[in-house]
Design a protein around this motif. Structure first.
Motif, PDB file in Angstrom:
ATOM      1  N   ASP D  43       0.843  -1.203   0.000  1.00 56.57           N
ATOM      2  CA  ASP D  43       0.000   0.000   0.000  1.00 56.57           C
ATOM      3  C   ASP D  43       0.877   1.251   0.000  1.00 56.57           C
ATOM      4  O   ASP D  43       0.665   2.185  -0.777  1.00 56.57           O
ATOM      5  N   HIS D  44       1.818   1.258   0.910  1.00 58.17           N
ATOM      6  CA  HIS D  44       2.727   2.396   1.040  1.00 58.17           C
ATOM      7  C   HIS D  44       3.535   2.602  -0.248  1.00 58.17           C
ATOM      8  O   HIS D  44       3.707   3.735  -0.702  1.00 58.17           O
ATOM      9  N   THR D  45       4.024   1.539  -0.823  1.00 60.49           N
ATOM     10  CA  THR D  45       4.844   1.663  -2.031  1.00 60.49           C
ATOM     11  C   THR D  45       4.079   2.365  -3.145  1.00 60.49           C
ATOM     12  O   THR D  45       4.628   3.231  -3.850  1.00 60.49           O
ATOM     13  N   THR D  46       2.820   1.996  -3.320  1.00 59.30           N
ATOM     14  CA  THR D  46       2.020   2.680  -4.349  1.00 59.30           C
ATOM     15  C   THR D  46       1.901   4.166  -4.049  1.00 59.30           C
ATOM     16  O   THR D  46       2.004   5.007  -4.954  1.00 59.30           O
ATOM     17  N   GLY D  47       1.708   4.508  -2.785  1.00 60.23           N
ATOM     18  CA  GLY D  47       1.631   5.923  -2.423  1.00 60.23           C
ATOM     19  C   GLY D  47       2.924   6.653  -2.745  1.00 60.23           C
ATOM     20  O   GLY D  47       2.905   7.757  -3.313  1.00 60.23           O
ATOM     21  N   ALA D  49       5.194   5.792  -4.928  1.00 59.17           N
ATOM     22  CA  ALA D  49       5.420   5.849  -6.373  1.00 59.17           C
ATOM     23  C   ALA D  49       4.591   6.964  -7.007  1.00 59.17           C
ATOM     24  O   ALA D  49       5.104   7.746  -7.825  1.00 59.17           O
ATOM     25  N   LEU D  50       3.337   7.053  -6.635  1.00 59.10           N
ATOM     26  CA  LEU D  50       2.494   8.113  -7.206  1.00 59.10           C
ATOM     27  C   LEU D  50       3.000   9.498  -6.811  1.00 59.10           C
ATOM     28  O   LEU D  50       3.038  10.416  -7.640  1.00 59.10           O
TER      29      LEU D  50
END
Lengths: 195, 195, 195, 195, 195, 195
Positions: D43-47, D49-50
């Motif tokens: 979840d954090h990684t997607t945040g 990256a965006l």
């Protein structure tokens, strides 16, 4: 469609499957405001049904003073309550931010079609479709009551989530219009309980 | 108890609070068999209500062939379905292993008292209490239908949990007795779907 | 739209908020098949991004033998991967059963509009919108790769859910068409790992 | 290590498996402060990256005014963002209280080794290892940006958990040092939003 | 360290805080194998404590036949069981894949230090530290029993997760060595119950 | 009941199964006040056991000043702590609202019987039953200590849930009576930490 000597087993299985989908699908409005985990659609439906029952009988206790032309048909109101979110088992619970983009009309059409698919093979399919239309169009005192119960159950749940700490649920308290004075009174009590 | 000019707001709040408890309380039988998380009591109630509605109308479609003396009162059946687990909001969902120890009679008394506490201040309190007794005592065709729907909804949920991998749910399939031939047929279909 | 001396703070906050929505929203296809709880959209996005990166570089290692006219632009592919489900933060993850009813075109329009709302105030808004269109239309080798990665990540997750016991995930394995031979090979390996 | 005619399927499976581990592993800092359930590492990684994508393009929109010697390489920044927590799929997310005991050096070595094990069989393994070192050592403007994005995503999530009621997250707001003025400005806005 | 007239309140608060951390921290081995959600460390500790108690008394019932030189000190065994994972409240539950990278020695040192920090201000700190060393070094019949109970509780939980559908838990059944014949017999029974 | 040459494997399996039930069953008082998910009974047991250990040794450090006639038997206290909620694995955790209806006496009888069923086949069954009675009847300094630890662990958990935002947990702070001055002091510190 249904022949009396062939019991409508597949149609009943379809109902069971969609009831089960309602248990699994979250009420997405809560999720998007940080309530994780949150209640299911089925959780909400039970709340609406119980409140509808209690409201209908409370209104009927002095229906004339409440401005009704006739006592409410409690069984009918309860049927509407139990069916009111059934289409979401196929469409899912679209939050406002999604409905705005998809269009309220498209959503309504999708829900109409979903509803027909779910109940279509049952002997009383036509009755349910009529009831569903009655609910969507607010076309009876019973339908209007279920809309009030739907909103009241939501704000009550918002109140409880707020008591659990959530501070971003203002939007759930806004923009309500009530068909019944009793419902508005109950809303006022809930709103006062916030502070 | 209720005076028309004082709307029964506190009694309605009580209903809302207990409906909310049903959302939070798990069906403990699943938990004890390793289904974590599992459905709430309110999840189950919605399933029973939807199935009761569909079954009642299906039976009424040819009530004489189904051996009924009169068509079922669908509104009454639905009311029973919506109320059937309400007392668990106070007593909680006691699994079999607990009921055996506490005693079925004690449990029934506790549920009776709980039910009265929850609905007691509503205008229609007496009606609900009568309906509850009717349900508990299987004293009407509608009550018997809700018992069948209650059991069918449970085995259907067991089937879905089994499809999710659970292999310890045999007990939920055993010992059922059905009041309606249609319900027994539906059960047979669900049981055959297990393998 | 953006003036260099006024940093685009509100636009960046908007990105953060929508990234957070992706964390909370479930991939509804799993839910409807009994996987509760299931991964979030953001969980999936990270999987797709990592796989896209690895696939792009693996294809580039012998891009001529893989039938590519030029090496893939890895940064571009990764950008597409990171953005590919961003619109779902507003539209939510509509499962097939819902998309069928709402209409693929309506869904696409809603996602286009959602995407524009989310990135619209950023300096590079136009670039992102072009990339999004490229992805939706499969209009570049990178877009096609991300579609393959999207599907592969899903079947891999299905495989792991099956190893956790779920037996109702067949639909996730069906109907795939692959743009890259390497992706098809990876799919075959995953499918063989099922039995 | 990789021969072009033998597609690197096992290496790709390894990536998929570790991506999936990131979905399941919680960010333990939240857990230890009472956020249960909390977001996953994925979840954090997607945040991150965006946010990295948006920040990189925002900085590039006036890179000279931002004090950069050259525009940021957005693809490179995004790759770093996607890879930045990958080693945690083996090491898990060690909270501060654990890292203090294990030693920052030991943790770094473990993560280096984990990273090599995860990507080692991919064609571009050496590139990824270089990128990882670049990130860990803050050795490029892109690496420094991802560190800022990593911290900003965390405080934004802290803000949302605080809005959900949590009152023990002060430590997540303390001790930040920012490489980019824009990131510091964004942090100030988030911090002001707390009260 | 402790003066009798100043009750050791802060030291007791420290114990409560770390006990609470054990409730929130998952047993990561399950997570990494797809069991989501899974038991907490505190869940496991209770299982080990109960099993230790039962095993100790069972062995004592015929301690000579069991090859013991003296009856087990049940209170001592229970203390070891309750303390055996306490250090994980600071270090977290490092799965095998992490321990391999960090090094078993480093982990042990970190746990030693964590343990000292947690209990250090209590009046009986020295006793607990001795007990902890005894447990880690398998230096007494009681310590060896707790190690057996620790492993047995884990395989029993694996068995239950397998009954819930999980098919990737083989590793939890491998590589056990037992200090007590009774424990080995119990393990054999559990292993036979798998098929 | 137990013959030395037939190891009590089935009795040990019974203990394991009931320990596992404690992991799955929630502490219903939290659920009913909106803490979802909440700790398990096993989570709580570990907290009580750790606190009992620390309290017993702290009291023993100056037992005469604490008004004790003899030092506490720590092993005995720990055994009581580990066993104190074991009967709930069969009876479940009945919240106050349920106990009031069922009757405290009926509940106690049910728990007595449950306890006997769970431990009855173990060699030391009689000892455990005596200990259980001692605990229920507050019949020893050790039993009284575990009652204090049970209550203290609960209010500490309430404090942490309050720090996570919950505002409806007042009832958990009320009505406590303490057997030990040290426990009352610890309670006062926790209560002061609320504001």
């Amino acid at each position: 469609m249904h022949e009396p000597d062939r019991p409508p087993i597949p149609a009943l299985l379809t109902i069971l499957e969609h009831a089960c989908a309602l248990k699994r699908l979250p009420r997405t409005g809560w999720l998007l405001n940080g309530v994780v985990p949150c209640e299911s659609i089925a959780d909400h439906t039970t709340g609406v049904a119980l409140l509808t029952l209690a409201l209908a009988d409370a209104l009927n206790a002095d229906w004339q003073a409440q401005g009704l032309e006739r006592p409410l048909d409690v069984g009918r109101a309860l049927t509407l309550a139990v069916l009111h979110d059934l289409a979401e088992s196929r469409v899912t619970d679209l939050p406002k931010r999604s409905t705005t983009l998809i269009g309220a009309d498209v959503k309504r059409c999708a829900e109409n079609e979903a509803f027909s698919m779910i109940v279509g093979a049952l002997p009383a399919a036509n009755d349910y479709t009529s009831l569903w239309r009655e609910y969507v169009e607010d076309a009876s005192p019973e339908a209007r009551l279920v809309h009030d119960a739907d909103a009241l159950e939501m704000v009550h749940q918002a109140l409880l989530y707020e008591r659990a700490g959530h501070r971003t649920l203002d939007e759930f308290w806004r923009g309500h219009r009530w068909h019944y004075r009793l419902c508005e009174q109950l809303f006022d009590v809930l709103r006062n309980a916030r502070s």
